[in-house]
Each structure stands twice: as structure tokens, then as C-alpha cells.
Scaffold this active site. Sequence first.
Site, PDB file in Angstrom:
ATOM      1  N   HIS A 101       0.830  -1.211   0.000  1.00  0.00           N
ATOM      2  CA  HIS A 101       0.000   0.000   0.000  1.00  0.00           C
ATOM      3  C   HIS A 101       0.865   1.263   0.000  1.00  0.00           C
ATOM      4  CE1 HIS A 101      -3.099   2.628   2.289  1.00  0.00           C
ATOM      5  NE2 HIS A 101      -3.455   2.576   1.019  1.00  0.00           N
ATOM      6  N   GLU A 113       0.621  -0.506  -4.816  1.00  0.00           N
ATOM      7  CA  GLU A 113      -0.432   0.491  -5.052  1.00  0.00           C
ATOM      8  C   GLU A 113       0.169   1.841  -4.718  1.00  0.00           C
ATOM      9  OE1 GLU A 113      -3.830   3.100  -3.470  1.00  0.00           O
ATOM     10  OE2 GLU A 113      -1.925   2.525  -2.549  1.00  0.00           O
ATOM     11  N   ASP A 171      -0.763   6.396  -5.130  1.00  0.00           N
ATOM     12  CA  ASP A 171      -1.777   7.414  -5.444  1.00  0.00           C
ATOM     13  C   ASP A 171      -1.169   8.466  -6.362  1.00  0.00           C
ATOM     14  OD1 ASP A 171      -3.672   6.413  -3.335  1.00  0.00           O
ATOM     15  OD2 ASP A 171      -2.004   7.014  -2.043  1.00  0.00           O
ATOM     16  N   HIS A 179      -0.969  11.353  -1.800  1.00  0.00           N
ATOM     17  CA  HIS A 179      -2.286  10.918  -1.343  1.00  0.00           C
ATOM     18  C   HIS A 179      -3.211  12.090  -1.054  1.00  0.00           C
ATOM     19  CE1 HIS A 179      -5.307   9.607   1.627  1.00  0.00           C
ATOM     20  NE2 HIS A 179      -5.239   8.428   1.025  1.00  0.00           N
ATOM     21  N   GLU A 233      -3.692   4.304  -8.335  1.00  0.00           N
ATOM     22  CA  GLU A 233      -4.936   4.921  -7.872  1.00  0.00           C
ATOM     23  C   GLU A 233      -4.969   6.372  -8.330  1.00  0.00           C
ATOM     24  OE1 GLU A 233      -6.084   4.880  -3.667  1.00  0.00           O
ATOM     25  OE2 GLU A 233      -7.604   6.372  -4.169  1.00  0.00           O
TER      26      GLU A 233
HETATM   27  O1  G3P Z   1      -6.403   1.672  -3.245  1.00  0.00           O
HETATM   28  C1  G3P Z   1      -6.651   1.244  -1.955  1.00  0.00           C
HETATM   29  C2  G3P Z   1      -6.436   2.358  -0.958  1.00  0.00           C
HETATM   30  O2  G3P Z   1      -5.218   2.991  -1.242  1.00  0.00           O
HETATM   31  C3  G3P Z   1      -7.540   3.365  -0.970  1.00  0.00           C
HETATM   32  O3  G3P Z   1      -7.477   4.259   0.082  1.00  0.00           O
HETATM   33  O4  G3P Z   1      -7.005   6.448   1.047  1.00  0.00           O
HETATM   34  O5  G3P Z   1      -5.281   4.678   1.136  1.00  0.00           O
HETATM   35  O6  G3P Z   1      -5.799   5.793  -1.012  1.00  0.00           O
HETATM   36  P1  G3P Z   1      -6.329   5.337   0.313  1.00  0.00           P
HETATM   37 MG    MG Z   2      -4.544   4.665  -2.415  1.00  0.00          MG
END
Ligand code: G3P
Ligand code: MG
Length: 254
Positions: free
Chosen positions: A15, A42, A44, A57, A117
Site C-alpha cells: 500500500h 499500489e 496514489d 495521497h 490509484e
Molecule cells: O487503493 C486502496 C487504498 O489505497 C484506498 O485508500 O485512502 O489509502 O488511497 P487510500
Molecule cells: Mg490509495
Amino acid sequence: MLNTTRWPYPRIIAHRGGGTVAPENTLVALRVAASLGFGGVEFDVKLARFGVPVLMHDDTLDRTTDGRGPVVERDAAELRGLDAGIWFANEFAGEHVPTFDAAANLCRSLGLWANVEIKPDADNPEETGRIVAGLAARYWKDASPAPLLSSFAEGALAAAREAAPELPRALLVEDPPADWRRRTEALGCRALHCRHDGITATLVEAAHEAGLGILAYTVNDPGRAYVLFEMGVDAIVTDELRDIRADFLTGGGR
Ligand code: G3P
Ligand code: MG
């Protein structure tokens, strides 16, 4: 049993790059994930000034850099002057806010698959979706498997589909809405990404029947990860790269 046509991607995904082990959404985080054996990350992506996508993020710089204010008000050169590591730990001082371009290059050179993302500010989902998808198609031209584009913002996914229809998309939700089938179908999604505590075996079965992969985020407890995989989820996103290792399913856990 995993259906690799439905989910041809890694099943344990780091993450924000390095989870809790490295500062989120940085190049060092991607390197840490790869060094711990992760095959997928993953991260952002949102737009800085002049439409340059960067890994970030939040809408503002305050939490994860030594800068202040909205990301969208800074150009790439200004962002390069900020520190995106020291807030996390002194040993990461000097780490920068990466451009999407730099992160994609690094993923490719490390052999890391990416769940990108798309994280637009509230007022520009289509622009962010269009730019990120268009660039992703260039960066990962001929990559197999291709990166998976996900977003909470349906406008961003619709624009991503226009810009790069060949790239797979996933709808991100917290609790799955009653009309998840209609929404994913309307956007041509291949997966549904849900907060892990809203997932049930019934949902997993229905998603699979609809031809969708199902990913659970953010799963930081190994016991919960077992339960989710028993339910049939295709993948999890985790911060705990040491407790839920990349080989959790094949060697580290069962
Ligand atoms: O993509 C899964 C997760 O990253 C979504 O929530 O807020 O951590 O970007 P967040
Ligand atoms: Mg995310």
C-alpha cells in the site's frame, strides 16, 4: 481458487509503495517493497500545477512533506525542492515527491506491477483521469500484465476509459454500494476494490459471477488476510509488509 484470467496480478500488494516501512508514495517506498519481495504496489497519483501528475495521497503537502498548501499550486520544480521523507524518519531525509513518470520508470525497471490509484482533487476528476491514463498507456506500453487503474472518482475512471480504453480499471469503494454491478459495468471495470471490513463471502461470489476481480484494502492483520482469502478475494493491499509478506499465500503463511 484463483482464476488468473480474472486476476492476472499479484495477490499481495504493498500500500502506497512501502506501507509502514518507508515514506508513502516515494521512490524509496517502491524500492523497499521490491526488496521485500513484493511483486505489486499500489500508489496514489494526483495533478500538480500545469497538469503534471505526481505521487501524493492528500490534496495538500502538509502531512507528507515539509511544504504547505495545495499540491495543485506547486509545479514540478517546486515539488522537487521539498522533502517527502523526513516526516516519516530521519533516515529518509532527502526523498522527493516523485513524478508519475519517475515512479512508472522505476516500477518497470524493478519488475513491479502497479495499481495506480487516480486521486483527483474534488474539482478535476476528468482531467486527472485523462492525463494519468494517457501517460500510463505510454509508460506501460506492451507491459504484461498492464497496470490496473483504480479510483473512487467515477468521473476519473470514465475519462481514463476514453483516454486509454485498453487499460483495465477498478472501481474503488468503501462499503460496496447496492448498485455496484451497474456502476462497474457502466465504467467497463474489471475489478471492485472495497474496504476489507465491508466484504462478505456473498459479495465475493456475486462479484466473481459478474466477472469482476475483488481486492480488499487495507488489510494489516494476518488473521483477517486469511479470512478474506478463504472468502475468495483475489488480492489484498497491505501496509504491514513484514507481517503479511509477499509470499503469505505460498510460503510465508499457509
Ligand atoms: O487503493 C486502496 C487504498 O489505497 C484506498 O485508500 O485512502 O489509502 O488511497 P487510500
Ligand atoms: Mg490509495
